[in-house]
Design a protein around this motif. Sequence first.
Motif, mmCIF file in Angstrom:
data_model
loop_
_atom_site.group_PDB
_atom_site.id
_atom_site.type_symbol
_atom_site.label_atom_id
_atom_site.label_comp_id
_atom_site.label_asym_id
_atom_site.label_seq_id
_atom_site.Cartn_x
_atom_site.Cartn_y
_atom_site.Cartn_z
ATOM 1 N N UNK A 224 0.825 -1.210 0.000
ATOM 2 C CA UNK A 224 0.000 0.000 0.000
ATOM 3 C C UNK A 224 0.856 1.256 0.000
ATOM 4 N N UNK A 225 2.034 1.192 0.617
ATOM 5 C CA UNK A 225 2.921 2.359 0.631
ATOM 6 C C UNK A 225 3.434 2.693 -0.771
ATOM 7 N N UNK A 226 3.658 1.661 -1.590
ATOM 8 C CA UNK A 226 4.051 1.878 -2.985
ATOM 9 C C UNK A 226 2.908 2.546 -3.747
ATOM 10 N N UNK A 227 1.691 2.109 -3.456
ATOM 11 C CA UNK A 227 0.518 2.696 -4.104
ATOM 12 C C UNK A 227 0.379 4.176 -3.750
ATOM 13 N N UNK A 228 0.640 4.522 -2.502
ATOM 14 C CA UNK A 228 0.562 5.933 -2.095
ATOM 15 C C UNK A 228 1.599 6.757 -2.847
ATOM 16 N N UNK A 229 2.809 6.239 -2.993
ATOM 17 C CA UNK A 229 3.844 6.945 -3.747
ATOM 18 C C UNK A 229 3.417 7.138 -5.201
ATOM 19 N N UNK A 230 2.779 6.120 -5.773
ATOM 20 C CA UNK A 230 2.309 6.231 -7.154
ATOM 21 C C UNK A 230 1.200 7.267 -7.269
ATOM 22 N N UNK A 231 0.300 7.287 -6.289
ATOM 23 C CA UNK A 231 -0.783 8.274 -6.293
ATOM 24 C C UNK A 231 -0.223 9.692 -6.277
#
Length: 399
Positions: A224-231
């Motif tokens: 999920x932390x990778x997803x936040x960075x992508x967002x």
Amino acid sequence: MGLKIGLVTGEFPPMEGGVGAFTAELAKALHQLGHTVHIITSREARPPDAPRTFTSALEPIAIDFAQLHPRLNRWRWPSLAVIADIVLRHELDVVNIQYQPAAYNMNSAAINFLPWRLKNVAKTAVTFHDLRVPYLFPKAGRLRQTAVNFLARSANGVITTNPADHQSLISNLQSPVVNIPIGSNITAHTTNHIEIDEIRSRLGLKPPAVLLGYFGFLNESKGADVLIEALAQLDGRFHLIFIGGQTGASDNANNQAFLDGLRRQIESLGLNERVHWTGFLSDARVSAHLQAADMLVMPYRDGASLRRGTLMAALAHGRPLITTTPTTPTPQLQSGETCYLVPVGGVGSLATAVQTLTNDEELREKLGHGAAKLADQFSWEKIAAETAVFFQTLLSNGF
């Protein structure tokens, strides 16, 4: 003739957790096939409306599809005697241990000795939801792997849920090993545009907003932390919703620590207005939120795997899914056909994939149709039937 089946699980609804949800769905399907099911689980799974007298605490609770035994507290050595007593009293034919170390809060290896304790009492099968070793105690070292190996070797049979685990175990065991995939633990409920519009309106979304969905409990392995960075790399049209409970009943302390860090990350990147949380929801509302998202994004750090109930839910709902390339060959997950695969940990490639699907409605529809078609292979009726056949095979082998 129906079997008397015991399912041992460290968690069960109303406790939040994937293994508990899996056990409930399997029990329902086994019941539909004419088998008698006894679920042996934690005291925390006792229904809130069930009697709580000393006498009633020792008796099973009748639920729609099984007899529920919420008898276990800390899953230590006395637990084995409690389980053996239930098995003998109800003359169970086979006991199936749903094994995931976190579900048993493993500071003790007691559950790993259950097949040994039930030798000559009932046939035992272990379903490995993953092959991670338990914590046990500080500096346990090789004892952790030894405990897992002992569990696998002392059971009469082993069930794996994905090809990688199956390959890992089949070469090291003399007992039968079968691979039976899991299904979605969320039923795809019929919804309509009114409910979808209500969900998006409540989030303050208006065209051309794009809603990304993430489903499942939060822990380090799910990315999920990778997803936040992508967002953060995407423009203000893009919003993200975390669907369902956040930490679950198992490994709560570590999951909470990850969640706290994730919230700090969201705040530091200025994304508070674009990240939404539903909290725990009924199955029907989870289903509606999955359908309200334009696409689902689940960038597992250990690669996509058919052992993931969250992934199976995305497929069952026929949603366009962006996920990470499996670490072992998984032919069912074909990028551009049943899902869209990106490298593990690739923030930039994840953001690019979101942009690609946003700009290509035809591709989104293709992925959704491919996902739904693939999900048909993983119906609970089929899973239960294969499981029961395996149990029958174990029983026919004799002690």
